[in-house]
Write a protein that holds these residues in place. Structure first.
Motif, PDB file in Angstrom:
ATOM      1  N   GLU A   1      10.639  13.097 -14.598  1.00 61.08           N
ATOM      2  CA  GLU A   1       9.715  12.665 -13.552  1.00 61.08           C
ATOM      3  C   GLU A   1       9.916  11.180 -13.257  1.00 61.08           C
ATOM      4  OE1 GLU A   1       4.988  12.247 -12.539  1.00 61.08           O
ATOM      5  OE2 GLU A   1       5.568  13.685 -14.082  1.00 61.08           O
ATOM      6  N   VAL A   2      10.072  10.380 -14.303  1.00 52.57           N
ATOM      7  CA  VAL A   2      10.333   8.946 -14.110  1.00 52.57           C
ATOM      8  C   VAL A   2      11.590   8.754 -13.271  1.00 52.57           C
ATOM      9  CG1 VAL A   2      11.019   6.803 -15.276  1.00 52.57           C
ATOM     10  CG2 VAL A   2       9.159   8.185 -16.207  1.00 52.57           C
ATOM     11  N   GLU A   3      12.620   9.513 -13.591  1.00 49.87           N
ATOM     12  CA  GLU A   3      13.873   9.406 -12.839  1.00 49.87           C
ATOM     13  C   GLU A   3      13.631   9.658 -11.349  1.00 49.87           C
ATOM     14  OE1 GLU A   3      18.390  10.902 -13.499  1.00 49.87           O
ATOM     15  OE2 GLU A   3      16.843  12.459 -13.589  1.00 49.87           O
ATOM     16  N   TYR A   4      12.864  10.688 -11.041  1.00 49.13           N
ATOM     17  CA  TYR A   4      12.556  11.009  -9.643  1.00 49.13           C
ATOM     18  C   TYR A   4      11.848   9.837  -8.963  1.00 49.13           C
ATOM     19  CZ  TYR A   4      10.236  12.891  -5.571  1.00 49.13           C
ATOM     20  OH  TYR A   4       9.794  13.069  -4.298  1.00 49.13           O
ATOM     21  N   TRP A   5      10.779   9.329  -9.598  1.00 51.54           N
ATOM     22  CA  TRP A   5      10.009   8.256  -8.984  1.00 51.54           C
ATOM     23  C   TRP A   5      10.825   6.972  -8.851  1.00 51.54           C
ATOM     24  CZ3 TRP A   5       6.389   9.987  -6.241  1.00 51.54           C
ATOM     25  CH2 TRP A   5       5.578  11.033  -6.653  1.00 51.54           C
ATOM     26  N   LEU A   6      11.689   6.694  -9.820  1.00 56.89           N
ATOM     27  CA  LEU A   6      12.542   5.503  -9.706  1.00 56.89           C
ATOM     28  C   LEU A   6      13.523   5.625  -8.549  1.00 56.89           C
ATOM     29  CD1 LEU A   6      13.281   4.638 -13.441  1.00 56.89           C
ATOM     30  CD2 LEU A   6      12.033   3.212 -11.796  1.00 56.89           C
ATOM     31  N   HIS A   7      14.074   6.821  -8.356  1.00 59.05           N
ATOM     32  CA  HIS A   7      14.974   7.015  -7.213  1.00 59.05           C
ATOM     33  C   HIS A   7      14.234   6.801  -5.897  1.00 59.05           C
ATOM     34  CE1 HIS A   7      18.877   8.108  -8.793  1.00 59.05           C
ATOM     35  NE2 HIS A   7      18.298   8.899  -9.684  1.00 59.05           N
ATOM     36  N   LEU A   8      13.022   7.305  -5.818  1.00 55.61           N
ATOM     37  CA  LEU A   8      12.232   7.124  -4.606  1.00 55.61           C
ATOM     38  C   LEU A   8      11.888   5.644  -4.408  1.00 55.61           C
ATOM     39  CD1 LEU A   8      10.832   8.339  -2.172  1.00 55.61           C
ATOM     40  CD2 LEU A   8       8.871   8.860  -3.642  1.00 55.61           C
ATOM     41  N   LEU A   9      11.504   4.972  -5.485  1.00 59.48           N
ATOM     42  CA  LEU A   9      11.196   3.550  -5.389  1.00 59.48           C
ATOM     43  C   LEU A   9      12.427   2.745  -4.980  1.00 59.48           C
ATOM     44  CD1 LEU A   9       8.955   1.442  -5.785  1.00 59.48           C
ATOM     45  CD2 LEU A   9       9.754   1.192  -8.143  1.00 59.48           C
TER      46      LEU A   9
ATOM     47  N   PRO B   1       0.789  -1.239   0.000  1.00 64.49           N
ATOM     48  CA  PRO B   1       0.000   0.000   0.000  1.00 64.49           C
ATOM     49  C   PRO B   1       0.820   1.287   0.000  1.00 64.49           C
ATOM     50  CG  PRO B   1      -0.873  -1.558   1.605  1.00 64.49           C
ATOM     51  CD  PRO B   1       0.415  -2.131   1.093  1.00 64.49           C
ATOM     52  N   SER B   2       1.945   1.293   0.638  1.00 64.21           N
ATOM     53  CA  SER B   2       2.751   2.520   0.705  1.00 64.21           C
ATOM     54  C   SER B   2       3.365   2.896  -0.639  1.00 64.21           C
ATOM     55  CB  SER B   2       3.865   2.383   1.745  1.00 64.21           C
ATOM     56  OG  SER B   2       4.787   1.388   1.355  1.00 64.21           O
ATOM     57  N   LEU B   3       3.334   1.977  -1.595  1.00 64.91           N
ATOM     58  CA  LEU B   3       3.938   2.233  -2.905  1.00 64.91           C
ATOM     59  C   LEU B   3       2.916   2.544  -3.995  1.00 64.91           C
ATOM     60  CD1 LEU B   3       6.670  -0.568  -2.915  1.00 64.91           C
ATOM     61  CD2 LEU B   3       6.897   1.818  -2.201  1.00 64.91           C
ATOM     62  N   ILE B   4       1.641   2.533  -3.665  1.00 67.03           N
ATOM     63  CA  ILE B   4       0.593   2.721  -4.677  1.00 67.03           C
ATOM     64  C   ILE B   4       0.783   4.025  -5.451  1.00 67.03           C
ATOM     65  CG2 ILE B   4      -1.886   3.141  -5.023  1.00 67.03           C
ATOM     66  CD1 ILE B   4      -2.381   1.083  -2.784  1.00 67.03           C
ATOM     67  N   GLY B   5       1.016   5.113  -4.745  1.00 61.53           N
ATOM     68  CA  GLY B   5       1.188   6.407  -5.412  1.00 61.53           C
ATOM     69  C   GLY B   5       2.390   6.430  -6.333  1.00 61.53           C
ATOM     70  N   ILE B   6       3.496   5.884  -5.862  1.00 62.63           N
ATOM     71  CA  ILE B   6       4.716   5.836  -6.673  1.00 62.63           C
ATOM     72  C   ILE B   6       4.481   5.002  -7.924  1.00 62.63           C
ATOM     73  CG2 ILE B   6       7.131   5.055  -6.738  1.00 62.63           C
ATOM     74  CD1 ILE B   6       7.185   5.553  -3.664  1.00 62.63           C
TER      75      ILE B   6
END
Length: 114
Positions: free
Chosen positions: A71-79, A26-31
């Protein structure tokens, strides 16, 4: 369809494969949702650029694809920070960096003199 469009489709598909493994967290749904949208948007915007009505229109659509790739780069780093054991995330980051370089080059070469 040109080679770059195919590469963008393959990239979006690889990101979706990564995000499918994140189901049930659940904590990853937004990402996951943001990653799926932005990774597929790169190719969609680049494909739209292929039938642009003008050089300016082409330039603008490629710029949008570039923004989406960042934006993809940002989300991948967070993931990656949240799921550090998945080696495919690092591979996707490397491909994202390549895509950013390609799109940056296109944007610079098609930039309008203002």
């Amino acid at each position: 369809m040109n080679n770059l469009q195919i590469r963008f489709i393959d990239f979006a598909d690889s990101v979706m494969t990564i995000t499918e493994r994140m189901k049930g967290k659940p904590s990853l749904i937004g990402i996951v949702n943001q990653l799926n949208r932005s990774s597929s948007s790169i190719g969609a915007n680049y494909s739209e650029a292929q039938s642009a009505s003008s050089k300016k229109d082409f330039h603008n659509k490629v710029r949008i694809a570039l923004k989406e790739s960042r934006e993809v780069e940002y989300w991948l780093h967070l993931l990656k920070k949240r799921v550090s054991k998945d080696p495919d995330i690092q591979k996707a980051l490397i491909e994202t960096e390549e895509i950013i370089k390609i799109l940056t080059t296109i944007v610079k070469k098609t930039g309008l003199n203002t």
